[in-house]
Motif scaffolding. Sequence first.
Motif, PDB file in Angstrom:
ATOM      1  N   MET A   1      16.850 106.510 -66.587  1.00 12.34           N
ATOM      2  CA  MET A   1      15.789 105.860 -67.340  1.00 12.34           C
ATOM      3  C   MET A   1      14.462 106.607 -67.215  1.00 12.34           C
ATOM      4  SD  MET A   1      16.806 101.881 -66.511  1.00 12.34           S
ATOM      5  CE  MET A   1      15.540 101.154 -67.547  1.00 12.34           C
TER       6      MET A   1
ATOM      7  N   LEU B   1      22.021 106.380 -72.041  1.00  7.91           N
ATOM      8  CA  LEU B   1      21.014 105.518 -71.424  1.00  7.91           C
ATOM      9  C   LEU B   1      19.687 106.253 -71.311  1.00  7.91           C
ATOM     10  CD1 LEU B   1      20.106 102.966 -69.899  1.00  7.91           C
ATOM     11  CD2 LEU B   1      21.051 103.990 -67.810  1.00  7.91           C
TER      12      LEU B   1
ATOM     13  N   THR C   1      12.423 104.205 -75.846  1.00  4.83           N
ATOM     14  CA  THR C   1      11.737 102.926 -75.635  1.00  4.83           C
ATOM     15  C   THR C   1      10.311 103.161 -75.163  1.00  4.83           C
ATOM     16  OG1 THR C   1      13.782 101.775 -75.060  1.00  4.83           O
ATOM     17  CG2 THR C   1      11.727 100.789 -74.305  1.00  4.83           C
TER      18      THR C   1
ATOM     19  N   CYS D   1      15.141 100.202 -79.265  1.00  4.02           N
ATOM     20  CA  CYS D   1      15.662 101.090 -78.213  1.00  4.02           C
ATOM     21  C   CYS D   1      15.740 100.373 -76.869  1.00  4.02           C
ATOM     22  CB  CYS D   1      14.783 102.334 -78.105  1.00  4.02           C
ATOM     23  SG  CYS D   1      14.925 103.448 -79.514  1.00  4.02           S
TER      24      CYS D   1
ATOM     25  N   THR E   1      18.926 100.043 -74.673  1.00  3.94           N
ATOM     26  CA  THR E   1      18.909 100.356 -73.238  1.00  3.94           C
ATOM     27  C   THR E   1      19.640  99.279 -72.445  1.00  3.94           C
ATOM     28  OG1 THR E   1      16.805 101.557 -73.398  1.00  3.94           O
ATOM     29  CG2 THR E   1      17.424 100.724 -71.225  1.00  3.94           C
TER      30      THR E   1
ATOM     31  N   ALA F   1      18.066 106.344 -74.876  1.00  8.16           N
ATOM     32  CA  ALA F   1      17.582 105.039 -75.320  1.00  8.16           C
ATOM     33  C   ALA F   1      16.348 104.610 -74.532  1.00  8.16           C
ATOM     34  CB  ALA F   1      18.688 103.998 -75.172  1.00  8.16           C
ATOM     35  N   SER F   2      16.409 104.772 -73.216  1.00  7.26           N
ATOM     36  CA  SER F   2      15.276 104.391 -72.378  1.00  7.26           C
ATOM     37  C   SER F   2      14.052 105.254 -72.679  1.00  7.26           C
ATOM     38  CB  SER F   2      15.663 104.511 -70.903  1.00  7.26           C
ATOM     39  OG  SER F   2      14.562 104.212 -70.074  1.00  7.26           O
TER      40      SER F   2
END
Length: 300
Positions: A182, A70, A77, A159, A163, A73-74
């Motif tokens: 995040m 997570l 992003t 992404c 997320t 991915a965050s």
Amino acid sequence: MTRPALAVLALALNALVWGLSWWPLRQLDVDGLHPLWTTACVFTLATVVLSFISPSGWVHFKQHPQLWWLMAASGLTNVGFNWAVTTGDVVRVVLLFYLMPTWSLLLAWWLLGERPTRGALTRLGLALMGVVLVLKTPESPWPLPQDLSDLLAILGGFCFALTNIWLLRLQHTSESSRMIAMFSGGALMAVACAVLATLAGVAAWVPHASVTEQMLTWSPWVLGLSAAFLVSNFALQYGAARLSAHTTAMVMMSEVVFASVSSVALGASTLTWRVGLGGGMIVLAALLASQAHTPKDPTP
């Protein structure tokens, strides 16, 4: 004011912050701070604040190692979106970023085993036709991404979808651990990408003026962005927990309106008929996707 109305306002605040974030990011870029370094500074500061507010959030990383996914991915992003919206046409970037429901469909099929319905595939086709119109220009023989900002926007949206998938898979973990994942991901990924970009000559360490002078110029913007992103995240958590999934998604789409109106008004974007029509198709596909979710009862 009723709780549903307050929840809608909270989500609108989150959309407003992200829809207008391009402006301070560009101001810092003009002052010599590359958007990667801006993202690193903003999310590092926010992570420190969150760690003081809820230090127990870090404990769950050992129990739930998927939180690291997570985080990655965050973080990517934010790297993709912030870099793209600083250097590219804001309207194009936001529209390409909001391909997120399309990526969510494909990722949910792959990672969660959720086979797409005929309606979902129709929405996918609608969104992809919108992308073709947004990317297609008179100068381009094929509707391919025109520059780095297009690629970054698409990567950021992918992404973001990833997320959301991880948030679904980690909904049994504490809210504080997900928030720390995040924000710390935004800091870690931005620092890593900023260092690599600097070594490659894409971003500068420190521009022409002294470090002290630059810090005095950058600090108000960085502090303001950190505070805004923290408040917007808390607003998102409040609103999303009290409204149905499709209502949340529809309110969040107002980010496209905030970003488009502000950027066109300030000359940071050009709204052509292709972008308008293609963007409308992308937004419509996203809204239809939000309607497909099963609503939940608001929190009493």
